[in-house]
Write an enzyme that holds these catalytic residues in place. Structure first.
Site, PDB file in Angstrom:
ATOM      1  N   ASP A 286       9.101   3.740   7.757  1.00  0.00           N
ATOM      2  CA  ASP A 286       8.832   5.013   7.110  1.00  0.00           C
ATOM      3  C   ASP A 286       7.318   5.245   7.170  1.00  0.00           C
ATOM      4  OD1 ASP A 286       9.293   7.289   5.380  1.00  0.00           O
ATOM      5  OD2 ASP A 286       8.506   6.057   3.752  1.00  0.00           O
TER       6      ASP A 286
ATOM      7  N   ASP B 237       5.138   7.900   4.736  1.00  0.00           N
ATOM      8  CA  ASP B 237       4.522   8.101   3.422  1.00  0.00           C
ATOM      9  C   ASP B 237       4.971   7.026   2.441  1.00  0.00           C
ATOM     10  OD1 ASP B 237       3.203  10.592   4.077  1.00  0.00           O
ATOM     11  OD2 ASP B 237       5.181  11.527   4.038  1.00  0.00           O
TER      12      ASP B 237
ATOM     13  N   ASP C 194      10.249   2.477   1.535  1.00  0.00           N
ATOM     14  CA  ASP C 194       9.861   2.320   0.140  1.00  0.00           C
ATOM     15  C   ASP C 194      10.763   3.066  -0.830  1.00  0.00           C
ATOM     16  OD1 ASP C 194       8.651   4.800   1.231  1.00  0.00           O
ATOM     17  OD2 ASP C 194       7.843   4.997  -0.790  1.00  0.00           O
TER      18      ASP C 194
END
Length: 233
Positions: free
Chosen positions: A18, A20, A180
């Site tokens: 990922d 961000d 995250d």
């Protein structure tokens, strides 16, 4: 390092990341864009921590959440217009305040030199994603870069992950997803991939509660965690 009990790990040939909250801390730039948009409607600014809680689901969802948090929710054509206004504002706030998360360059270098295929699968728009990765000189490590507007459905749908896997020429069972948030878990599960979550990202739910196969404190822990998992496989 916490290991979930949902499935056994296989030694991967590839890793998808990922963006961000995983590779970059972009919340300050995203907050600046949101507040410029709100200021144009004479609405008060939001704090960075408020905006951070809104990240995930793409720019459209971010705009919707920001106006709702400001007390002026938008629907239908009004929301569509706000998204059109947001597009150039968002592109102006990509790298000024954004920073790499701890260990990113070291870990990408480690895996790249070891022959691992690497890619990024994110809900952030494609051009914005590429601009950030170019700014931090990370594209040289990556064989696939897939943004949210390159696919039909955003994460937690598996579309971005599957397109990245196709570009890398690897199978889901040969790949780890590293992120995250719950969107990363959902996308990985839908794609049939093991998933690793990092603490310190943008999820508002503790990462231990999101059902990942592995939780690490930071990217710096990932190479050693992989070695330990290989040893017990």
């Amino acid at each position: 390092m916490n290991v979930g009990a949902s499935r056994p790990f296989r030694s991967p040939k590839a890793i998808l990341f990922d963006l961000d909250g995983t590779l970059v801390d972009s919340a300050p730039d995203i907050a600046a864009a949101v507040n410029e948009l709100l200021a144009g409607r004479d609405l008060p600014p939001l704090r960075v921590d408020q905006v951070k809680a809104m990240i995930g689901g793409g720019v459209g969802k971010l705009v919707e959440r920001a106006f709702a948090a400001s007390g002026s929710p938008l629907l239908g054509s009004a929301l569509e217009e706000a998204n059109r206004v947001m597009a150039p504002i968002y592109r102006r706030h990509l790298t000024g305040l954004t920073r790499l998360m701890p260990g990113v360059r070291e870990v990408l270098t480690h895996f790249h030199l070891s022959g691992m295929a690497l890619g990024v699968a994110t809900n952030k728009p494609q051009l914005a994603t590429r601009e950030i990765l170019l700014h931090f000189h990370l594209t040289e490590y990556l064989g696939a870069i897939v943004g949210g507007d390159a696919v039909t459905f955003l994460k937690p749908a598996p579309d971005a992950l599957l397109l990245a896997l196709d570009q890398l020429g690897v199978e889901p069972t040969e790949t780890w997803m590293v992120g995250d948030s719950s969107s990363d878990v959902g996308a990985a599960r839908a794609a049939g991939m093991p998933v690793v979550l990092l603490r310190g990202g943008y999820t508002q739910v503790p990462v231990e509660e999101l059902g990942a196969d592995l939780v690490c404190d930071s990217l710096l822990d990932l190479p050693s965690a992989m070695q330990r998992l290989r040893a017990v496989a």
